[in-house]
Enzyme design. Structure first.
Site, PDB file in Angstrom:
ATOM      1  CB  CYS A 261     -35.202  29.075 -19.957  1.00 49.63           C
ATOM      2  SG  CYS A 261     -34.037  30.162 -19.513  1.00 49.63           S
TER       3      CYS A 261
ATOM      4  CB  CYS B 173     -33.939  26.444 -17.530  1.00 46.73           C
ATOM      5  SG  CYS B 173     -33.521  28.021 -16.816  1.00 46.73           S
TER       6      CYS B 173
END
Length: 178
Positions: A134, A131
């Site tokens: 993230c 991700c």
């Protein structure tokens, strides 16, 4: 059960992974808690029973009960967040970024350990989860807290190596069953 057991289980073709695993543990610039929390969170993120068992066994000798639980918590919350935030990003409509996630994430605010350690573990798990949002978010928090880039990089290196160990051992187990 230990890191040495994992190294011994790796086949000859994974010599680089074996050497990298050994050097991660012996040359780390992270604190013991940061190192073993990162290893444990990444092991959980791989979902490999063997890797989880071996690393958890050794991590339990170093981490407090609170840190052990927080590392598992980082893997758990990031399993959710990596899917959600990666998906919102990949859809390509920035409107989703303005919408509330409506997901509980209280552990991030109160992980039971130093926030910087939890952020480091979350970053490493996000590397495995793939991700980008993230990764960017946790890296920014770590850098603002004063963590050097070299230590951020080390957490990602740990994630890469633990993931490679899990992939290799899981593949070998599957091939042995053929």
């Amino acid at each position: 059960m230990s890191i040495d057991s994992l190294k011994d289980a790796l086949p000859a073709y994974a010599k680089d992974v074996k050497l990298n695993l050994g050097s991660l543990v012996t040359t780390s610039s992270l604190t013991e808690q940061q190192l073993w929390g990162t290893l444990l969170a990444c092991a959980v993120a791989t979902r490999s029973q063997r890797v989880i068992a071996e690393i958890a066994s050794e991590a339990a000798d170093t981490l407090s009960a609170e840190a052990f639980t927080a590392a598992k918590g980082a893997a758990s919350i990031m399993a959710m967040n990596n899917v959600y935030y990666r998906s919102m990003h990949l859809i390509g409509d920035e409107t989703y970024a303005t919408m509330p996630a409506k997901l509980r994430m209280t552990i991030i605010g109160n992980p039971g350990v130093e926030k910087v350690d939890f952020e480091l573990w979350s970053l490493a798990v996000s590397a495995i989860g793939g991700c980008g949002r993230c990764l960017e978010s946790h890296e920014q928090v770590l850098r603002q807290a004063g963590m050097p880039r070299e230590q951020v990089q080390e957490a990602v290196r740990i994630a890469a190596v633990v993931n490679a160990v899990a992939a290799t051992l899981e593949a070998e187990a599957a091939l042995a069953a053929v």
